[in-house]
Scaffold this active site. Structure first.
Site, PDB file in Angstrom:
ATOM      1  N   ARG A 123      27.632  40.941  24.628  1.00  0.00           N
ATOM      2  CA  ARG A 123      28.221  39.594  24.731  1.00  0.00           C
ATOM      3  C   ARG A 123      29.722  39.598  24.455  1.00  0.00           C
ATOM      4  NH1 ARG A 123      23.817  37.574  21.619  1.00  0.00           N
ATOM      5  NH2 ARG A 123      22.113  36.935  22.992  1.00  0.00           N
ATOM      6  N   LYS A 145      41.262  35.727  33.657  1.00  0.00           N
ATOM      7  CA  LYS A 145      40.245  35.606  34.711  1.00  0.00           C
ATOM      8  C   LYS A 145      39.704  36.991  35.028  1.00  0.00           C
ATOM      9  CE  LYS A 145      41.709  31.516  37.265  1.00  0.00           C
ATOM     10  NZ  LYS A 145      42.142  31.018  38.592  1.00  0.00           N
ATOM     11  N   GLU A 187      53.544  37.578  44.524  1.00  0.00           N
ATOM     12  CA  GLU A 187      53.221  36.729  43.364  1.00  0.00           C
ATOM     13  C   GLU A 187      54.495  36.401  42.580  1.00  0.00           C
ATOM     14  OE1 GLU A 187      50.347  35.453  43.325  1.00  0.00           O
ATOM     15  OE2 GLU A 187      48.963  36.869  44.276  1.00  0.00           O
ATOM     16  N   LYS A 228      53.854  33.178  34.008  1.00  0.00           N
ATOM     17  CA  LYS A 228      52.389  33.049  34.119  1.00  0.00           C
ATOM     18  C   LYS A 228      51.803  32.670  32.754  1.00  0.00           C
ATOM     19  CE  LYS A 228      48.029  34.284  35.680  1.00  0.00           C
ATOM     20  NZ  LYS A 228      47.168  35.019  36.554  1.00  0.00           N
ATOM     21  N   GLU A 238      42.069  26.107  33.749  1.00  0.00           N
ATOM     22  CA  GLU A 238      42.391  25.575  35.075  1.00  0.00           C
ATOM     23  C   GLU A 238      41.854  24.161  35.311  1.00  0.00           C
ATOM     24  OE1 GLU A 238      42.378  28.597  38.066  1.00  0.00           O
ATOM     25  OE2 GLU A 238      42.300  27.142  39.673  1.00  0.00           O
ATOM     26  N   ARG A 242      47.350  24.846  35.946  1.00  0.00           N
ATOM     27  CA  ARG A 242      47.143  26.240  36.333  1.00  0.00           C
ATOM     28  C   ARG A 242      46.927  26.361  37.847  1.00  0.00           C
ATOM     29  NH1 ARG A 242      43.752  31.008  33.205  1.00  0.00           N
ATOM     30  NH2 ARG A 242      44.205  32.580  34.761  1.00  0.00           N
ATOM     31  N   ASN A 246      48.227  28.592  42.504  1.00  0.00           N
ATOM     32  CA  ASN A 246      47.621  28.819  43.823  1.00  0.00           C
ATOM     33  C   ASN A 246      48.578  28.491  44.958  1.00  0.00           C
ATOM     34  OD1 ASN A 246      45.159  29.605  42.741  1.00  0.00           O
ATOM     35  ND2 ASN A 246      44.536  27.476  42.486  1.00  0.00           N
ATOM     36  N   HIS A 249      48.161  30.075  48.228  1.00  0.00           N
ATOM     37  CA  HIS A 249      46.893  30.807  48.199  1.00  0.00           C
ATOM     38  C   HIS A 249      45.805  30.214  49.091  1.00  0.00           C
ATOM     39  CE1 HIS A 249      48.830  33.035  45.091  1.00  0.00           C
ATOM     40  NE2 HIS A 249      47.758  33.756  44.820  1.00  0.00           N
ATOM     41  N   HIS A 253      44.175  32.606  51.453  1.00  0.00           N
ATOM     42  CA  HIS A 253      42.755  32.971  51.417  1.00  0.00           C
ATOM     43  C   HIS A 253      42.121  32.807  52.785  1.00  0.00           C
ATOM     44  CE1 HIS A 253      42.578  32.164  46.812  1.00  0.00           C
ATOM     45  NE2 HIS A 253      42.844  33.430  47.085  1.00  0.00           N
ATOM     46  N   HIS A 266      45.942  40.994  49.683  1.00  0.00           N
ATOM     47  CA  HIS A 266      46.058  39.656  49.084  1.00  0.00           C
ATOM     48  C   HIS A 266      47.524  39.182  49.097  1.00  0.00           C
ATOM     49  CE1 HIS A 266      45.149  36.397  46.351  1.00  0.00           C
ATOM     50  NE2 HIS A 266      46.094  36.819  45.533  1.00  0.00           N
TER      51      HIS A 266
HETATM   52  N1  LIG Z   1      42.441  37.979  37.518  1.00  0.00           N
HETATM   53  C1  LIG Z   1      43.442  37.363  38.109  1.00  0.00           C
HETATM   54  O1  LIG Z   1      43.999  36.398  37.582  1.00  0.00           O
HETATM   55  C2  LIG Z   1      43.936  37.879  39.435  1.00  0.00           C
HETATM   56  C3  LIG Z   1      45.159  37.426  39.949  1.00  0.00           C
HETATM   57  C4  LIG Z   1      45.611  37.956  41.148  1.00  0.00           C
HETATM   58  C5  LIG Z   1      44.856  38.925  41.806  1.00  0.00           C
HETATM   59  N2  LIG Z   1      43.674  39.332  41.280  1.00  0.00           N
HETATM   60  C6  LIG Z   1      42.860  40.368  41.928  1.00  0.00           C
HETATM   61  O2  LIG Z   1      43.602  41.586  41.909  1.00  0.00           O
HETATM   62  C7  LIG Z   1      43.139  42.419  42.965  1.00  0.00           C
HETATM   63  C8  LIG Z   1      44.325  43.051  43.651  1.00  0.00           C
HETATM   64  O3  LIG Z   1      45.033  43.806  42.693  1.00  0.00           O
HETATM   65  P1  LIG Z   1      45.966  45.033  43.133  1.00  0.00           P
HETATM   66  O4  LIG Z   1      46.866  44.591  44.214  1.00  0.00           O
HETATM   67  O5  LIG Z   1      46.534  45.602  41.897  1.00  0.00           O
HETATM   68  O6  LIG Z   1      44.917  45.997  43.843  1.00  0.00           O
HETATM   69  P2  LIG Z   1      44.203  47.348  43.407  1.00  0.00           P
HETATM   70  O7  LIG Z   1      43.709  47.314  42.047  1.00  0.00           O
HETATM   71  O8  LIG Z   1      43.233  47.646  44.504  1.00  0.00           O
HETATM   72  O9  LIG Z   1      45.384  48.414  43.482  1.00  0.00           O
HETATM   73  C9  LIG Z   1      46.035  48.637  44.718  1.00  0.00           C
HETATM   74  C10 LIG Z   1      46.103  50.116  45.050  1.00  0.00           C
HETATM   75  O10 LIG Z   1      47.021  50.746  44.194  1.00  0.00           O
HETATM   76  C11 LIG Z   1      46.462  51.923  43.622  1.00  0.00           C
HETATM   77  N3  LIG Z   1      47.150  52.115  42.349  1.00  0.00           N
HETATM   78  C12 LIG Z   1      46.990  51.428  41.194  1.00  0.00           C
HETATM   79  N4  LIG Z   1      47.909  51.812  40.305  1.00  0.00           N
HETATM   80  C13 LIG Z   1      48.661  52.768  40.892  1.00  0.00           C
HETATM   81  C14 LIG Z   1      49.758  53.553  40.470  1.00  0.00           C
HETATM   82  N5  LIG Z   1      50.323  53.384  39.280  1.00  0.00           N
HETATM   83  N6  LIG Z   1      50.250  54.469  41.337  1.00  0.00           N
HETATM   84  C15 LIG Z   1      49.714  54.616  42.577  1.00  0.00           C
HETATM   85  N7  LIG Z   1      48.694  53.887  43.036  1.00  0.00           N
HETATM   86  C16 LIG Z   1      48.171  52.973  42.201  1.00  0.00           C
HETATM   87  C17 LIG Z   1      44.989  51.643  43.570  1.00  0.00           C
HETATM   88  O11 LIG Z   1      44.242  52.833  43.559  1.00  0.00           O
HETATM   89  C18 LIG Z   1      44.784  50.866  44.870  1.00  0.00           C
HETATM   90  O12 LIG Z   1      44.661  51.766  45.947  1.00  0.00           O
HETATM   91  C19 LIG Z   1      42.303  41.536  43.880  1.00  0.00           C
HETATM   92  O13 LIG Z   1      40.952  41.838  43.706  1.00  0.00           O
HETATM   93  C20 LIG Z   1      42.602  40.123  43.394  1.00  0.00           C
HETATM   94  O14 LIG Z   1      41.511  39.248  43.578  1.00  0.00           O
HETATM   95  C21 LIG Z   1      43.205  38.832  40.112  1.00  0.00           C
END
Ligand SMILES: NC(=O)c1ccc[n+]([C@@H]2O[C@H](COP(=O)([O-])OP(=O)(O)OC[C@H]3O[C@@H](n4cnc5c(N)ncnc54)[C@H](O)[C@@H]3O)[C@@H](O)[C@H]2O)c1
Length: 363
Positions: A123, A145, A187, A228, A238, A242, A246, A249, A253, A266
């Protein structure tokens, strides 16, 4: 007769975000202050583990006697119930206690997945984030999130789970591909639009140089993380403000969905979505112009293969957005730069011109 019991539980939890290059010392002293040295679970993106040659494991071994390292295959497909189950199984079989920390190392995919795993095991066990992409530093590691995707849509299963600390070590960005810098930049531009338009100029300068960690990038990342944080603090769950995060977005999306998840990153979709939201704001009379995005458009055009062009399909996709309320799409628009508001929209035919304009920018 009824009996009333008032339950006052503060949902909020304070935590620190450290931004810098080489944060090993800070990480170790944070852990020594807070956790017993017996165990830590590290959930790490497979590519990061490979590129940074066990750097994190070696770091953890300086304080913890036992380090369970679990890798996550790179890519959005890992944000799944299957990966969640695999990680939960492995952690429970390994054996953890309520205060055994889980350190998530990677981009948004690893952070979202590992954050949800941490909220589920016993938990909830302590969560630490070590984001390694620009996007994860400026956005996904902040705000709590967490979650995974479901066959019916993105991010549909999850929980709010605040970390105990976030360590943004820009050294990781040395290996980040150019396309991922550009994805994450969307972003940051969003913060420019909704909070501080000076960011546009700062970023426009930064993209003239090679994309690599620097003092200037550290400042922009800190500023973004601060924006942020401020917005999340005002509205953790949210209920109101918050939602301004978006901006771009809802359009984005729809583009992601119609293009087919995975074919458009994204950040690429959000960038196009911000052009749409800015253009629509201007049509409704706001003194804003997408000229602010001009310096970045060639970067996105170069890496986006193609945007989907079926406007009807895009409008249909907007209707299924998570943020739709009473069948009405909630668009974040601008009264002026740094002044966002929510514009409900149920006549999506109004958006035809907006889509046409946006798509024309990418041809
Ligand atoms: N929780 C939230 O508030 C929130 C906000 C925005 C986005 N997201 C989520 O985040 C995700 C996208 O995140 P992302 O763009 O980081 O994608 P990701 O985690 O897939 O990373 C992108 C790529 O970079 C590579 N990578 C990571 N660190 C690296 C490094 N230091 N050197 C080389 N390669 C590296 C990864 O292997 C991957 O291929 C989506 O699923 C989205 O929904 C969440």
């Amino acid at each position: 007769m009824s009996h009333n019991i008032q339950v006052d539980i503060s949902y909020e939890q304070d935590y620190q975000i450290r931004v810098g290059q080489g944060l090993q010392k800070e990480f170790l002293s944070f852990c020594a202050d807070r956790y017993t040295p017996d165990k830590i679970v590290v959930v790490i993106d497979e590519k990061v583990q490979r590129l940074h040659e066990r750097k994190v494991q070696v770091l953890c071994e300086e304080y913890f006697q036992d380090v369970l390292t679990l890798t996550v295959p790179e890519g959005e497909a890992s944000k799944s119930m299957e990966q969640w189950k695999r990680l939960v199984d492995q952690i429970l079989e390994y054996g953890v206690e309520r205060n055994t920390p889980l350190l998530a190392v990677g981009g948004g995919v690893t952070g979202d997945l590992a954050g949800y795993v941490a909220s589920s095991v016993l938990r909830g066990i302590p969560l630490l984030h070590m984001p390694t992409t620009l996007l994860a530093m400026v956005d996904s590691s902040i705000g709590g999130k967490t979650g995974v995707n479901h066959s019916t849509g993105k991010n549909l299963v999850g929980a709010f789970n605040q970390p105990e600390a976030v360590f943004m070590d820009l050294d990781f960005l040395q290996t980040l591909e150019q396309t991922e810098w550009i994805t994450g930049m969307a972003e940051i531009l969003k913060y420019g639009a909704i909070r501080d338009p000076d960011i546009f100029g700062k970023l426009a300068e930064l993209v003239k140089q090679p994309l690599e960690p620097s003092e200037e990038w550290q400042q922009v990342i800190s500023q973004s993380a601060q924006i942020k944080t401020d917005i999340v603090q005002e509205d953790t769950l949210e209920a109101g403000k918050r939602a301004y995060l978006n901006f771009g977005h809802t359009f984005g999306h729809a583009l992601e969905k119609v293009a087919g998840y995975g074919s458009l990153a994204h950040g690429e979709a959000v960038f196009a979505g911000m052009i749409a939201a800015t253009y629509y704001s201007k049509q409704l009379g706001a003194p804003v112009d997408d000229i602010q995005f001009e310096a970045f458009l060639p970067l996105y055009k170069r890496q986006i293969q193609a945007l989907p062009t079926n406007i009807q399909a895009l409008n249909t996709a907007m209707r299924t957005d998570k943020k739709v309320k009473n069948n009405t799409v909630q668009l974040v628009l601008l009264k002026e730069w740094a002044s966002p508001y929510i514009q409900p929209c149920n006549d999506l035919s109004k958006l035809e011109k907006v889509w046409q304009y946006t798509l024309s920018q990418f041809t």
